[in-house]
Scaffold this motif. Structure first.
Motif, PDB file in Angstrom:
ATOM      1  N   ARG A  77       0.789  -1.222  -0.060  1.00 48.11           N
ATOM      2  CA  ARG A  77       0.180   0.248  -0.009  1.00 48.11           C
ATOM      3  C   ARG A  77       0.750   1.383   0.020  1.00 48.11           C
ATOM      4  O   ARG A  77       0.401   2.450  -0.521  1.00 48.11           O
ATOM      5  CB  ARG A  77      -0.898  -0.015   1.217  1.00 48.11           C
ATOM      6  CG  ARG A  77      -2.122  -1.130   1.038  1.00 48.11           C
ATOM      7  CD  ARG A  77      -2.901  -1.140   2.277  1.00 48.11           C
ATOM      8  NE  ARG A  77      -2.134  -1.459   3.323  1.00 48.11           N
ATOM      9  CZ  ARG A  77      -2.152  -0.861   4.493  1.00 48.11           C
ATOM     10  NH1 ARG A  77      -3.075   0.188   4.579  1.00 48.11           N
ATOM     11  NH2 ARG A  77      -1.527  -1.222   5.351  1.00 48.11           N
ATOM     12  N   PHE A  78       2.113   1.158   0.468  1.00 48.94           N
ATOM     13  CA  PHE A  78       2.992   2.268   0.654  1.00 48.94           C
ATOM     14  C   PHE A  78       4.467   1.875   0.249  1.00 48.94           C
ATOM     15  O   PHE A  78       4.833   0.776   0.214  1.00 48.94           O
ATOM     16  CB  PHE A  78       3.205   2.772   1.980  1.00 48.94           C
ATOM     17  CG  PHE A  78       1.835   3.485   2.274  1.00 48.94           C
ATOM     18  CD1 PHE A  78       1.302   4.827   2.170  1.00 48.94           C
ATOM     19  CD2 PHE A  78       1.135   2.667   3.212  1.00 48.94           C
ATOM     20  CE1 PHE A  78       0.115   5.182   2.653  1.00 48.94           C
ATOM     21  CE2 PHE A  78      -0.154   3.293   3.799  1.00 48.94           C
ATOM     22  CZ  PHE A  78      -0.452   4.607   3.488  1.00 48.94           C
ATOM     23  N   LEU A  79       5.049   2.934  -0.745  1.00 50.48           N
ATOM     24  CA  LEU A  79       6.381   2.563  -1.067  1.00 50.48           C
ATOM     25  C   LEU A  79       7.287   3.805  -1.021  1.00 50.48           C
ATOM     26  O   LEU A  79       6.765   4.963  -1.007  1.00 50.48           O
ATOM     27  CB  LEU A  79       6.108   2.654  -2.765  1.00 50.48           C
ATOM     28  CG  LEU A  79       7.276   2.250  -3.494  1.00 50.48           C
ATOM     29  CD1 LEU A  79       7.790   0.885  -3.240  1.00 50.48           C
ATOM     30  CD2 LEU A  79       6.987   2.290  -5.211  1.00 50.48           C
ATOM     31  N   VAL A  80       8.396   3.564  -0.366  1.00 55.12           N
ATOM     32  CA  VAL A  80       9.390   4.350  -0.113  1.00 55.12           C
ATOM     33  C   VAL A  80      10.387   4.438  -1.370  1.00 55.12           C
ATOM     34  O   VAL A  80      11.078   3.402  -1.377  1.00 55.12           O
ATOM     35  CB  VAL A  80      10.026   4.399   1.111  1.00 55.12           C
ATOM     36  CG1 VAL A  80      11.420   5.510   1.416  1.00 55.12           C
ATOM     37  CG2 VAL A  80       9.150   4.488   2.213  1.00 55.12           C
ATOM     38  N   ALA A  81      10.368   5.490  -2.443  1.00 57.64           N
ATOM     39  CA  ALA A  81      11.211   5.299  -3.493  1.00 57.64           C
ATOM     40  C   ALA A  81      12.316   6.468  -3.087  1.00 57.64           C
ATOM     41  O   ALA A  81      12.196   7.582  -3.453  1.00 57.64           O
ATOM     42  CB  ALA A  81      10.730   5.583  -4.571  1.00 57.64           C
ATOM     43  N   ASP A  82      13.735   5.802  -2.991  1.00 53.38           N
ATOM     44  CA  ASP A  82      14.845   6.776  -2.701  1.00 53.38           C
ATOM     45  C   ASP A  82      15.786   6.737  -3.771  1.00 53.38           C
ATOM     46  O   ASP A  82      16.354   6.100  -4.117  1.00 53.38           O
ATOM     47  CB  ASP A  82      15.538   6.156  -1.176  1.00 53.38           C
ATOM     48  CG  ASP A  82      16.605   7.116  -0.843  1.00 53.38           C
ATOM     49  OD1 ASP A  82      16.834   8.325  -1.434  1.00 53.38           O
ATOM     50  OD2 ASP A  82      17.226   6.751   0.305  1.00 53.38           O
ATOM     51  N   GLU A  83      15.398   8.143  -4.556  1.00 56.78           N
ATOM     52  CA  GLU A  83      16.476   8.484  -5.678  1.00 56.78           C
ATOM     53  C   GLU A  83      16.414   7.108  -6.891  1.00 56.78           C
ATOM     54  O   GLU A  83      17.677   6.710  -7.383  1.00 56.78           O
ATOM     55  CB  GLU A  83      18.075   8.311  -5.201  1.00 56.78           C
ATOM     56  CG  GLU A  83      18.185   9.511  -4.251  1.00 56.78           C
ATOM     57  CD  GLU A  83      18.550  10.918  -4.763  1.00 56.78           C
ATOM     58  OE1 GLU A  83      18.130  11.080  -5.670  1.00 56.78           O
ATOM     59  OE2 GLU A  83      18.647  11.922  -3.670  1.00 56.78           O
ATOM     60  N   VAL A  84      15.432   6.751  -7.004  1.00 59.17           N
ATOM     61  CA  VAL A  84      15.200   5.582  -7.862  1.00 59.17           C
ATOM     62  C   VAL A  84      15.414   6.083  -9.268  1.00 59.17           C
ATOM     63  O   VAL A  84      15.904   5.053 -10.079  1.00 59.17           O
ATOM     64  CB  VAL A  84      13.722   5.091  -7.690  1.00 59.17           C
ATOM     65  CG1 VAL A  84      13.593   4.232  -6.439  1.00 59.17           C
ATOM     66  CG2 VAL A  84      12.739   5.951  -7.975  1.00 59.17           C
ATOM     67  N   ILE A  85      15.589   7.256  -9.525  1.00 61.52           N
ATOM     68  CA  ILE A  85      15.347   7.480 -10.865  1.00 61.52           C
ATOM     69  C   ILE A  85      17.015   8.061 -11.267  1.00 61.52           C
ATOM     70  O   ILE A  85      17.539   7.996 -12.597  1.00 61.52           O
ATOM     71  CB  ILE A  85      14.651   8.750 -11.285  1.00 61.52           C
ATOM     72  CG1 ILE A  85      13.341   8.773 -10.598  1.00 61.52           C
ATOM     73  CG2 ILE A  85      14.823   9.253 -12.649  1.00 61.52           C
ATOM     74  CD1 ILE A  85      12.507   7.631 -11.453  1.00 61.52           C
ATOM     75  N   SER A  86      17.666   8.337 -10.222  1.00 59.41           N
ATOM     76  CA  SER A  86      19.205   8.955 -10.526  1.00 59.41           C
ATOM     77  C   SER A  86      19.822   8.185 -11.439  1.00 59.41           C
ATOM     78  O   SER A  86      20.880   8.717 -12.236  1.00 59.41           O
ATOM     79  CB  SER A  86      19.877   8.939  -9.092  1.00 59.41           C
ATOM     80  OG  SER A  86      18.938   9.596  -8.154  1.00 59.41           O
ATOM     81  N   MET A  87      19.880   6.703 -11.389  1.00 55.76           N
ATOM     82  CA  MET A  87      21.023   6.209 -12.493  1.00 55.76           C
ATOM     83  C   MET A  87      20.415   5.756 -13.577  1.00 55.76           C
ATOM     84  O   MET A  87      21.222   5.059 -14.466  1.00 55.76           O
ATOM     85  CB  MET A  87      21.563   4.951 -11.466  1.00 55.76           C
ATOM     86  CG  MET A  87      20.769   3.871 -11.244  1.00 55.76           C
ATOM     87  SD  MET A  87      21.569   2.377 -10.767  1.00 55.76           S
ATOM     88  CE  MET A  87      22.734   2.081 -12.106  1.00 55.76           C
ATOM     89  N   LEU A  88      19.396   6.222 -14.167  1.00 56.22           N
ATOM     90  CA  LEU A  88      18.581   5.899 -15.391  1.00 56.22           C
ATOM     91  C   LEU A  88      18.871   6.916 -16.328  1.00 56.22           C
ATOM     92  O   LEU A  88      19.174   7.967 -16.025  1.00 56.22           O
ATOM     93  CB  LEU A  88      17.119   5.819 -15.164  1.00 56.22           C
ATOM     94  CG  LEU A  88      16.631   4.819 -13.974  1.00 56.22           C
ATOM     95  CD1 LEU A  88      15.026   4.648 -13.987  1.00 56.22           C
ATOM     96  CD2 LEU A  88      17.231   3.331 -14.444  1.00 56.22           C
ATOM     97  N   ASP A  89      18.851   6.627 -17.593  1.00 53.04           N
ATOM     98  CA  ASP A  89      19.153   7.350 -18.580  1.00 53.04           C
ATOM     99  C   ASP A  89      17.720   8.190 -18.990  1.00 53.04           C
ATOM    100  O   ASP A  89      16.557   7.879 -18.217  1.00 53.04           O
ATOM    101  CB  ASP A  89      19.636   6.635 -19.821  1.00 53.04           C
ATOM    102  CG  ASP A  89      18.759   5.555 -20.271  1.00 53.04           C
ATOM    103  OD1 ASP A  89      17.394   5.981 -20.406  1.00 53.04           O
ATOM    104  OD2 ASP A  89      19.246   4.498 -20.575  1.00 53.04           O
ATOM    105  N   ALA A  90      17.858   9.327 -19.528  1.00 47.49           N
ATOM    106  CA  ALA A  90      16.862  10.212 -19.683  1.00 47.49           C
ATOM    107  C   ALA A  90      15.630   9.654 -20.232  1.00 47.49           C
ATOM    108  O   ALA A  90      14.335   9.407 -19.601  1.00 47.49           O
ATOM    109  CB  ALA A  90      17.097  11.220 -20.690  1.00 47.49           C
ATOM    110  N   SER A  91      15.436   8.458 -21.185  1.00 46.19           N
ATOM    111  CA  SER A  91      14.406   7.892 -21.728  1.00 46.19           C
ATOM    112  C   SER A  91      13.811   6.875 -20.756  1.00 46.19           C
ATOM    113  O   SER A  91      12.381   6.967 -20.603  1.00 46.19           O
ATOM    114  CB  SER A  91      14.535   7.345 -22.991  1.00 46.19           C
ATOM    115  OG  SER A  91      15.492   6.032 -22.751  1.00 46.19           O
ATOM    116  N   THR A  92      14.321   6.203 -20.094  1.00 40.83           N
ATOM    117  CA  THR A  92      14.060   5.298 -18.878  1.00 40.83           C
ATOM    118  C   THR A  92      13.472   6.038 -17.757  1.00 40.83           C
ATOM    119  O   THR A  92      12.378   5.571 -17.036  1.00 40.83           O
ATOM    120  CB  THR A  92      15.127   4.212 -18.614  1.00 40.83           C
ATOM    121  OG1 THR A  92      15.919   3.846 -19.485  1.00 40.83           O
ATOM    122  CG2 THR A  92      14.410   2.900 -17.700  1.00 40.83           C
TER     123      THR A  92
END
Ligand code: ADP
Ligand code: MG
Length: 295
Positions: A169-184
């Motif tokens: 029901r809850f998610l803690v997303a900590d810098e999940v995007i940081s290492m992805l490239d722009a399109s992802t």
């Protein structure tokens, strides 16, 4: 609802823990199901510590954290097991989350063994298929593979899929995007929005202002462990009231050199405003709170 009331974390540091460092100070906020709340701050401001306390990976040293009215500090072993069935965290580095000698199937299978032992093989297969589909991963691309055979983006999605197997029901997303490239990046951000639409509450932790602006309805700005501004995202971004928030926003499109200068300006402004640490969050408009010194 995840609710923090005056949450503080003091780390004992130095030889024999003789000195203390306050990483998080008096933080209060709530995340409801079906909303994304951004926690934004520069490196070292205490974001990860907040996320880790919510997940009970570290204990708060002050204040209370309740989830659906239950104080997480009181959880014993079996309570925690149940808790992780509904609240999960995803952290910055997807590689470190996977044991390199386990194939993906086994990583997912551990969820089944721990949480869903009564599921039939057919039900489990359907669950895996649905979870992978929800994060736009092809079963053939990931099952039977080792983590090192997958891209960073695939691993990040896999971590989200693993959490989805649990009907959290809850998610803690900590810098999940940081290492992805722009399109992802955009794909994963859109995925988080889909999850929100399905009723998940998400604490979205990032140092990147534009990501917070993109996904969240409410935003908190953390500076050295304190929330200095909190409110609807369009107000915090569109009408920032705290000098620190203003300087963060002003520095976004500028060069690194200018960022540092502005960062120093903001520090000076805030330090003079925060002399004795008695600044309180004051509501400046509907739901928009700013740390102000009492006059
Ligand atoms: N286990 C620990 N012991 C001592 N200090 C810590 C510990 N974990 C984090 N800190 C300190 O707390 C502050 C906040 O860290 P962190 O929550 O990781 O910040 P962020 O995620 O915003 O970069 C930092 O100064 C960090 O060095
Ligand atoms: Mg961090």
């Amino acid at each position: 609802m995840i609710r923090l009331d005056g949450v503080t974390k003091v780390f004992q540091t130095g030889v024999f823990g003789r000195s203390a460092f306050t990483a998080v100070s008096g933080v209060s906020f709530a995340v409801e199901q079906g909303e994304i709340v951004s926690l934004i701050g520069e490196s070292g401001s205490g974001k990860t510590t907040v996320g880790r306390m919510v997940l009970r990976l570290t204990q708060a040293t002050g204040g209370t954290i309740t989830v659906d009215g239950r104080d997480v500090a009181t959880f014993g072993r079996s309570d925690l097991h149940a808790y992780y069935g509904s609240v999960q965290g995803i952290f910055q580095d997807p590689f470190s989350s996977y044991n390199p000698v386990f194939k993906v199937d086994r990583v997912l299978g551990m969820i089944r063994a721990n949480y869903l032992p009564r599921l039939s093989d057919a039900e489990w297969k359907r669950k895996v298929r649905d979870a992978l589909e929800a994060v736009s991963l092809e079963q053939a691309d990931v099952l039977g593979k080792y983590p090192h055979q997958l891209s960073g983006g695939q691993l990040q999605r896999l971590l989200i899929a693993r959490a989805l197997l649990l009907d959290i029901r809850f998610l803690v997303a900590d810098e999940v995007i940081s290492m992805l490239d722009a399109s992802t990046r955009v794909d994963v951000l859109n995925l988080l929005s889909d999850l929100k639409a399905r009723g998940l509450g998400i604490l979205f932790i990032t140092h990147d202002l534009s990501l917070g602006n993109y996904v969240s309805e409410r935003t908190m700005i953390l500076q050295r462990g304190r929330v200095v501004e909190l409110g609807p995202t369009e107000k915090v971004f569109g009408d920032p009231r705290h000098p620190y928030t203003q300087s963060l926003l002003a520095s976004v499109p500028q060069l690194h050199v200018k960022w540092q200068a502005r960062e120093r300006d903001a520090r000076t402004a805030w330090e003079s405003a925060d002399g004795d640490g008695t600044a309180e969050l004051v509501e400046v408009s509907d739901g928009h709170l700013v740390a102000l010194e009492p006059s």
